[in-house]
Design an enzyme around this catalytic site. Sequence first.
Site, PDB file in Angstrom:
ATOM      1  N   ASN A  64      40.468 -47.713 -32.499  1.00  0.00           N
ATOM      2  CA  ASN A  64      39.147 -47.722 -31.875  1.00  0.00           C
ATOM      3  C   ASN A  64      38.551 -49.127 -31.869  1.00  0.00           C
ATOM      4  OD1 ASN A  64      36.621 -46.208 -30.966  1.00  0.00           O
ATOM      5  ND2 ASN A  64      35.840 -47.299 -32.756  1.00  0.00           N
ATOM      6  N   GLU A  65      38.053 -49.559 -30.707  1.00  0.00           N
ATOM      7  CA  GLU A  65      37.319 -50.835 -30.560  1.00  0.00           C
ATOM      8  C   GLU A  65      37.907 -51.914 -31.471  1.00  0.00           C
ATOM      9  OE1 GLU A  65      33.198 -49.848 -31.124  1.00  0.00           O
ATOM     10  OE2 GLU A  65      33.161 -48.474 -29.400  1.00  0.00           O
TER      11      GLU A  65
ATOM     12  N   HIS B  27      34.670 -48.573 -23.161  1.00  0.00           N
ATOM     13  CA  HIS B  27      33.508 -47.897 -23.732  1.00  0.00           C
ATOM     14  C   HIS B  27      32.255 -48.439 -23.057  1.00  0.00           C
ATOM     15  CE1 HIS B  27      35.772 -46.845 -27.726  1.00  0.00           C
ATOM     16  NE2 HIS B  27      36.368 -46.400 -26.644  1.00  0.00           N
TER      17      HIS B  27
ATOM     18  N   TRP C 227      30.263 -39.751 -26.354  1.00  0.00           N
ATOM     19  CA  TRP C 227      30.054 -39.894 -27.803  1.00  0.00           C
ATOM     20  C   TRP C 227      28.676 -39.350 -28.132  1.00  0.00           C
ATOM     21  CZ3 TRP C 227      33.271 -41.714 -31.637  1.00  0.00           C
ATOM     22  CH2 TRP C 227      32.676 -41.803 -32.911  1.00  0.00           C
TER      23      TRP C 227
ATOM     24  N   ARG D 132      38.181 -35.966 -28.487  1.00  0.00           N
ATOM     25  CA  ARG D 132      38.675 -37.200 -29.115  1.00  0.00           C
ATOM     26  C   ARG D 132      38.312 -37.126 -30.590  1.00  0.00           C
ATOM     27  NH1 ARG D 132      36.315 -42.668 -29.378  1.00  0.00           N
ATOM     28  NH2 ARG D 132      37.950 -44.269 -29.446  1.00  0.00           N
TER      29      ARG D 132
ATOM     30  N   TYR E 198      28.402 -48.673 -22.894  1.00  0.00           N
ATOM     31  CA  TYR E 198      27.078 -48.570 -23.501  1.00  0.00           C
ATOM     32  C   TYR E 198      26.143 -49.561 -22.805  1.00  0.00           C
ATOM     33  CZ  TYR E 198      29.237 -45.564 -27.011  1.00  0.00           C
ATOM     34  OH  TYR E 198      29.898 -44.539 -27.636  1.00  0.00           O
TER      35      TYR E 198
ATOM     36  N   GLU F 276      34.466 -43.837 -24.230  1.00  0.00           N
ATOM     37  CA  GLU F 276      33.191 -43.521 -24.883  1.00  0.00           C
ATOM     38  C   GLU F 276      32.075 -43.914 -23.936  1.00  0.00           C
ATOM     39  OE1 GLU F 276      32.185 -45.091 -28.697  1.00  0.00           O
ATOM     40  OE2 GLU F 276      34.102 -44.540 -29.616  1.00  0.00           O
TER      41      GLU F 276
END
Length: 538
Positions: free
Chosen positions: A155-156, A222, A280, A79, A224, A251
């Site tokens: 992105n985001e 994503h 990531w 990516r 996290y 991610e």
Amino acid sequence: MSTRFGAAAAALLSLLLTMLIAPASPAQAAAGLRVDGTRIVEANGNAFVIRGVSHAHTWYTSQTGAFAHIKALRANTVRVVLSGGRWPANGTSDVANVVSLCRQNRLICVLENHDTTGYGEQSGAYTLDQAVDYWNSVKSALTGTEDFIIVNIGNEPYGNNNVSAWTDATIDAITRMRGLGFQHLLMVDAPNWGQDWQFTMRDNAQRVADADPQGNTVFSIHMYGVFDTAAEITAYLDAFRTAGLPLVIGEFGHNHSDGDPDEDTIMAQAQARGIGYIGWSWSGNGGGVEYLDMVDDFDPASLTSWGERIFNGANGIGQTSREATFFSGGTSDTTVPTTPGTPSASGVTATGATLTWAASTDAGGSGLAGYDVYREQGDDDTLLGQSATNSITLTGLTPGTEYEVYVRARDGAGNQSAASPATTFTTEPGGGNGDGGCTAEGTVQTQWSDGYVVQPVTVTNDGDSGITGWTVTFTLPAGHTPAGSWNASLSVSGQTVTARNAAYNGTLAPGGSTGFGFQVNRPSGDTATVSSFTCAAS
């Protein structure tokens, strides 16, 4: 156009102009990579499961070797971070070069516009409409690449403010991309900095999917700190499976400032469900998240603990990645290379050795890609290095230590050969503190409940002649993991850490010294630290 009329009005005007210029025609079928239910498939119908990592190209445009290095570690996808101007802009010629590197290295490439990160909450962030403008500006570099390029529109694209606007903004972006003629598989990121903790993407995904006239949009979550338990991870994945919609983990990391993501469950569930994941990130992180680097200073021979986990751990890239059949002419290569010969060790020193072996051959069509050299350690063999040829010089070994090593060949499709017969060698002694031409002493500068900083570790040349390099080894207590370093690069094997000099501080005159430092994470409440260091000079 969007800044004057708004995203919805811009999309409507674009549609009206298109209708005036050309007669209506049926929606065009998706070309190349496409969505099939919950799966991504290639043009030939073969299922493709993303196994890759992100590479921060826009900030490190000179690090083009990263594409080959990521491929060598068996990823099938990279990516690529791009920018239209919020950061150093990547124009048409640069994007065309990225596309060429993707194809040359037989990688599916997810190209993402990073400008939209945190829109509504972070100053300077771009709208999704501006992201589409960027894609239109580099469109000529992407024409005809639908078989191996995925366009991650932004992105985001929202932080935690005005998140309800995400759905219409995403629909407008997809509609504009199709109106501009993009035939690619499109990827859309969740709001809430990609983590969708308010479930905006989850609850509106069907509406977004239905808005794509090609039905060729995949959703990206994503993971996290929001995803720090197995229950949260499986519940989110279950929602998309129940809805019959395609999802990738676009991610994730092993640690983060907002919490401790459960990377083991993320990777295990992705493998069990046939869901793609992209970790990531390769290298170059800053701002306090340097621990997310998979390799030190873009050096593929210096894997961090996170790099070891994602590439070589359970359900990792090395175990589960399969190359897209597009790169082998549309057929799946399942033929493994022949077994390499027994490696022979020569030039053994306190910290290194050169290995050579009889070369392998590959009859599967994808070509021999290289070799992986492993150290036998029971059920947890360690990857010591990779080579494109039938020879390798290993560095950073521990003095006075026996190594039992073997080699596997790897082809372009990711197939590995059987292990070669093993060979054993023992590194030279002289790595004891003071015996290898240098000494190392470290000081714990500061510590807290779940971590500490060691600085400085002072390396001194106590010999009679100059040295041009040094390695310092130390053992971390159980449960402790490195979280970053400065003035040295770290590599990790179990709890043993090897620090190597940087390019600028390896040369020391007799009596000369230099220093480096590192940070360590540890279980909360643990008071243990590392205190013993071993130095070897070269």
